[in-house]
Design an enzyme around this catalytic site. Structure first.
Site, PDB file in Angstrom:
ATOM      1  N   TYR A   1       0.822  -1.214   0.000  1.00 52.21           N
ATOM      2  CA  TYR A   1       0.000   0.000   0.000  1.00 52.21           C
ATOM      3  C   TYR A   1       0.853   1.260   0.000  1.00 52.21           C
ATOM      4  O   TYR A   1       0.344   2.362  -0.008  1.00 52.21           O
ATOM      5  CB  TYR A   1      -0.966   0.005   1.193  1.00 52.21           C
ATOM      6  CG  TYR A   1      -0.279  -0.121   2.533  1.00 52.21           C
ATOM      7  CD1 TYR A   1       0.174   1.007   3.211  1.00 52.21           C
ATOM      8  CD2 TYR A   1      -0.072  -1.367   3.109  1.00 52.21           C
ATOM      9  CE1 TYR A   1       0.811   0.894   4.429  1.00 52.21           C
ATOM     10  CE2 TYR A   1       0.561  -1.492   4.328  1.00 52.21           C
ATOM     11  CZ  TYR A   1       1.002  -0.359   4.986  1.00 52.21           C
ATOM     12  OH  TYR A   1       1.637  -0.468   6.183  1.00 52.21           O
TER      13      TYR A   1
ATOM     14  N   GLU B   1      10.416  -3.581   5.926  1.00 53.53           N
ATOM     15  CA  GLU B   1       9.273  -3.240   6.779  1.00 53.53           C
ATOM     16  C   GLU B   1       9.596  -3.434   8.261  1.00 53.53           C
ATOM     17  O   GLU B   1       8.699  -3.580   9.073  1.00 53.53           O
ATOM     18  CB  GLU B   1       8.065  -4.098   6.382  1.00 53.53           C
ATOM     19  CG  GLU B   1       7.744  -4.084   4.898  1.00 53.53           C
ATOM     20  CD  GLU B   1       7.486  -2.702   4.338  1.00 53.53           C
ATOM     21  OE1 GLU B   1       7.157  -1.777   5.093  1.00 53.53           O
ATOM     22  OE2 GLU B   1       7.624  -2.537   3.125  1.00 53.53           O
TER      23      GLU B   1
END
Length: 169
Positions: free
Chosen positions: A6, A66
């Site tokens: 995203y 991440e």
């Protein structure tokens, strides 16, 4: 395994993949609330990157990278707005929680102007924070997604940058 991108995963995966689908998850929205001290900012001046926050009725279109995201969720992924069943179930999504004990880089909500100012000035090993924002806006528009938060923020950053150019001349 399916991973939902995203943010920068939309335009720069950084790993090989077998298949790519454009679609969305339900009841989440993309927000620039996560601090970046490793890619788009520094410990002294963190940049801002996107995370997801629960938001009923909203939709969001699309481990080393991440590492500042402290939660993983497994959610349903849809490719059609009217679909009642997901195209893929159990896709992995990285989420930065607002719990400062678990996520020391969470910056949280701020005014559009304050977020934009921070993005204008932040830069890290992966480059200027504004490049992250502009690349995200461009990638979302290319897949037909008009994310109001991203577009409003990009326009605010462009406004600050153009004011700086006018002041310099």
């Amino acid at each position: 395994m399916w991973v939902f991108g995203y943010g920068s995963l939309i335009w720069k995966a950084g790993f090989n993949y077998d298949q790519r689908l454009v679609g969305f998850i339900k009841d989440y929205r993309r927000v620039f609330y996560q601090g970046s001290t490793d890619h788009r900012g520094t410990l002294d001046y963190p940049g801002r990157t996107v995370t997801l926050e629960p938001a009923e009725g909203e939709v969001c279109y699309l481990e080393v990278r991440e590492k500042q995201y402290d939660q993983k969720a497994y959610l349903d992924f849809f490719t059609e707005p009217t679909a009642t069943s997901p195209a893929v179930s159990g896709i992995m999504v990285y989420i930065a929680s607002p719990d400062k004990k678990l996520n020391r880089n969470y910056l949280g909500p701020a005014s559009l102007e304050d977020i934009a100012k921070q993005i204008v000035h932040a830069e890290g090993p992966s480059g200027p924070n504004r490049d992250y924002l502009f690349q995200l806006e461009k990638a979302l528009l290319q897949i037909g997604c008009k994310d109001k938060h991203v577009m409003d923020l990009a326009n605010e950053v462009r406004g600050i940058l153009s004011q700086g150019e006018q002041t310099a001349s």
